[in-house]
Design a protein around this motif. Structure first.
Motif, short mmCIF file in Angstrom:
data_model
loop_
_atom_site.label_atom_id
_atom_site.label_comp_id
_atom_site.label_asym_id
_atom_site.label_seq_id
_atom_site.Cartn_x
_atom_site.Cartn_y
_atom_site.Cartn_z
N THR B 7 0.84 -1.21 0.00
CA THR B 7 0.00 0.00 0.00
C THR B 7 0.87 1.25 0.00
O THR B 7 0.54 2.23 -0.67
N GLU B 341 -0.91 -5.94 -5.41
CA GLU B 341 -1.07 -4.55 -5.79
C GLU B 341 -2.32 -4.37 -6.65
O GLU B 341 -3.13 -3.47 -6.41
N VAL B 344 -5.49 -4.89 -4.60
CA VAL B 344 -5.80 -3.73 -3.76
C VAL B 344 -6.42 -2.62 -4.61
O VAL B 344 -7.44 -2.04 -4.25
#
Ligand code: ATP
Ligand code: MG
Lengths: 234, 420
Positions: B7, B341, B344
């Motif tokens: 994140t 990634e 997310v």
């Protein structure tokens, strides 16, 4: 019985491709706690040799033994784990993930090395060890929460040293860690690095093309003396 | 820790990541929005008429009959003569019958002539009755009861005078015989909201001076017949447009339908509203499928954009990958890092898209209602929508395998040092 920290026997390697750079290292060893400076011109294969030693790329025939373990006998995953557990790596520059905090950068290898993590946490919690090493190498207390990308180059290199030393891996491999620093910072950096090395009892293999660093090391080796690079013509 | 680093890494590239997430969010909102409108439209159409067993009109297509008689979309090709209407009304199966006469308009709204029974027999959304909120029903010849939208759009109140135009979208007015707004029907969410309802006799009355088909485009020749004379005339129509029929027992529906369809004096058509609606869905279904497919493609495009974005970031992140590798990360970890990634980003996009959808619904609800009489319910999201979100995240994970596998191969080939 003391195995050497690092032993290379009849190591051969070539980068893939028809004209891939190839090297051959008949015999080289590094004693436990020994510090060796490896000199060589640009493009002579110093970084390639370090990649082989770390097991990031797999060697062809021949052996890379680290503390008695033959890397070639390990499977790829085990080799990566072995590197996390037993080798601290310092690059020339851009050592850190710029977006992550200093603490996360330092703890990153421990994420893949449970034993090393346990060793680091022996004095209490891991963060205490991080703080101790940071203080010992002259980094300010509040640095651990800062994003690594915001630090000066000299600070970043010192964070990289802390990351290599945490959990006391027996071997530290450094690829021209001082070349991005100016002369004064270089000296201070090396003094701190050697101080911590002695405290941890780790062996150091450091690559450079700067002969003036030699006096600090137990031994200086020229790459051309240990490695032959057959010109890949045939 | 890996999730935290992932994140952080995304946050460090906030602009490109933000745009990618926004693209996914918009595509998800569009996809779910179209689904909402689609199901909303179906529900609203299905709710428009109930309690009517058969619709009878001149012989044409059953969908066409349904559209012009109930939804006031399109026009009748032919009329039903009053005699035929009487014949049907006299059938023993018929419990009730309500005639409908269309063809005139008031401003943008259609005028419908019918009998007061319409207000008792017409039902919508299950078993709801029309409610006259203000004023009263049709009592006088020149009384008009208007729908809620008509009243709102034109600012009419009970007692106002209105003039009916001849035909639809025409400029010739029946201005010699103005109507009076007698009542306003409460909002129903059906075409009744956009209709001016008058009595069957009134439709006849305003056409007294217009001979069959209209004499001239300019209007009737000669002086207008005085209103008093018209009131005294027999205003039984000669023809109507359609009729709504209720039967005594549901089992009689098909018998009556067959009787009407076989009626020999005039070609007629009787349809069951539900069956005609089904046919309509079959026609609309193709367009619906196309619409859903297009919005699905938009989602795919957004995911492809994300894939391209991750791919193009790989080169500048090779050094980052080398750091991970040197610290002991396996190539598989690097692969999963990139997949993580993407997941997310897709999850953020899906959640944001969901919020956009509901914000959009909240804003669009009154607009849709005003423009199309379509009430989109804002209900708690149901399982199907969560399934769509899950599918988007899953698709993102699959799409990210392309850049992730590339990173995997690069990290194996790069060794420790990346020269950029
Ligand atoms: N990932 C790679 N894939 C293919 N060939 C490589 C790769 N990395 C290095 N090489 C080749 O290996 C040779 C030696 O490069 P290497 O980086 O080991 O030299 P070096 O001694 O570290 O040089 P420098 O002092 O500039 O860092 C070069 O010819 C280079 O092209
Ligand atoms: Mg190098």
């Amino acid at each position: 019985m003391t195995d050497p920290a690092l032993a290379l026997t009849d190591l051969r390697f070539a980068w893939p491709g028809r004209d891939g750079f190839a090297l051959r290292c008949p015999d080289f060893a590094l004693g436990q706690g020994e510090t060796v400076l490896l000199l060589g011109e640009s493009g002579s294969g110093k970084s390639t040799l370090l990649s082989l030693i770390c097991g990031i790329v797999a060697a062809g025939p021949g052996q890379v033994r680290i503390g008695g373990t033959d890397l070639g006998a390990l499977r790829a995953g085990a080799r990566d784990r072995f590197r996390a557990e037993g080798i601290g790596v310092i690059f020339q520059q851009f050592n850190l993930l710029p977006y992550a905090s200093v603490a996360d950068n330092i703890l990153l290898p421990l994420r893949f090395a449970p034993q090393r993590r346990a060793r680091a946490a022996k004095g209490g919690c891991v963060m205490a060890e991080v703080q101790r090493l940071c203080a010992a190498i002259g980094l300010p207390d509040d640095i651990v929460t800062r994003p690594a990308g915001r630090l000066s180059v000299g600070q970043q290199q010192r964070v990289a040293v802390v990351r290599a030393l945490i959990g006391q891996p027996p071997l530290i491999v450094a690829d021209e860690p001082t070349s991005a620093l100016d002369a004064a910072t270089q000296d201070a950096f090396l003094a701190l690095l050697f101080g911590q090395l002695r405290a941890a009892g780790a062996a150091l293999l450091m690559v450079s093309h700067d002969e003036r660093l030699a006096p600090r090391f137990d031994r200086t080796v020229h790459l051309r003396d240990i490695v032959t690079t057959p010109r890949v013509a045939a | 820790m890996i999730l935290r680093l992932a994140t952080r890494s995304l946050m460090a590239r906030a602009l490109t990541v933000g745009l990618t997430v926004l693209a996914i969010a918009l595509s998800v909102a569009l996809f779910l929005g179209i689904e909402k409108v689609r199901t909303g439209a179906r529900a609203s159409f299905a709710d428009t008429i109930s309690g009517t067993d058969l619709i009878v009109g001149a012989r044409s297509g059953s969908v066409q009959l349904l559209l012009y008689s109930v939804f006031r979309i399109g026009n009748a090709t032919n009329n039903v003569t009053w005699d035929s209407y009487q014949d049907i009304a006299a059938r023993p199966e018929v419990d009730w019958i309500v005639p409908i006469s269309l063809g005139d308009s008031h401003r943008q709204f259609r005028v419908m002539g019918t009998t007061p029974a319409f207000f008792d027999r017409y039902k919508y959304r299950g078993d709801r009755d029309l409610v006259i909120g203000e004023g009263a029903g049709l009592n006088d010849l020149y009384d008009a009861v208007i729908g809620a939208d008509v009243a709102q759009a034109l600012g009419y109140a009970v007692g106002d005078a209105i003039v009916v135009s001849h035909g639809v979208a025409s400029f010739t007015d029946h201005d010699d015989q103005p109507f009076r707004v007698a009542g306003i029907v409460e909002k129903t969410g059906t075409p009744v909201d956009r209709t001016v309802i008058v009595s069957l006799e009134a439709i006849e009355a305003i056409h007294v001076d217009w001979q069959q088909g209209g004499v001239a485009l300019g209007g009737p020749a000669g002086p207008a017949t005085p209103v008093e004379t018209i009131r005294a005339m027999d205003l039984t129509p000669s023809a109507i447009t359609a009729a709504l029929v209720g039967v005594d027992q549901r089992t009689q529906i098909f018998g009556l339908q067959r009787w009407v369809n076989d009626y020999s004096q005039e070609p007629l058509l009787a349809v069951l509203p539900g069956v005609a609606l089904q046919e309509l869905w079959q026609i609309v279904g193709v367009a619906e499928t196309a619409l859903v497919a297009v919005s699905g493609m938009v989602v795919v495009t957004a995911l492809l954009g994300m894939m391209a974005m991750i791919l193009s970031s790989l080169n500048e992140r090779r050094r980052e990958m080398a750091i991970w590798r040197a610290m002991g990360a396996r190539p598989a970890t690097i692969l999963s890092l990139l997949v993580l990634e993407a997941v997310v980003m897709a999850a953020l996009g899906a959640i944001l898209g969901f919020m956009l959808l509901y914000a959009g619904l909240w804003i669009a609800q009154p607009l849709f209602d005003a423009a199309f009489g379509l009430w989109l319910p804002i209900a708690a999201p149901h399982a199907q929508e969560f399934a769509v979100l899950g599918a988007v995240v899953l698709a993102a994970a699959v799409a990210s395998l392309v850049p992730a596998l590339r990173a995997y191969r690069l990290s194996l080939a790069d060794g420790m040092m990346v020269k950029i």
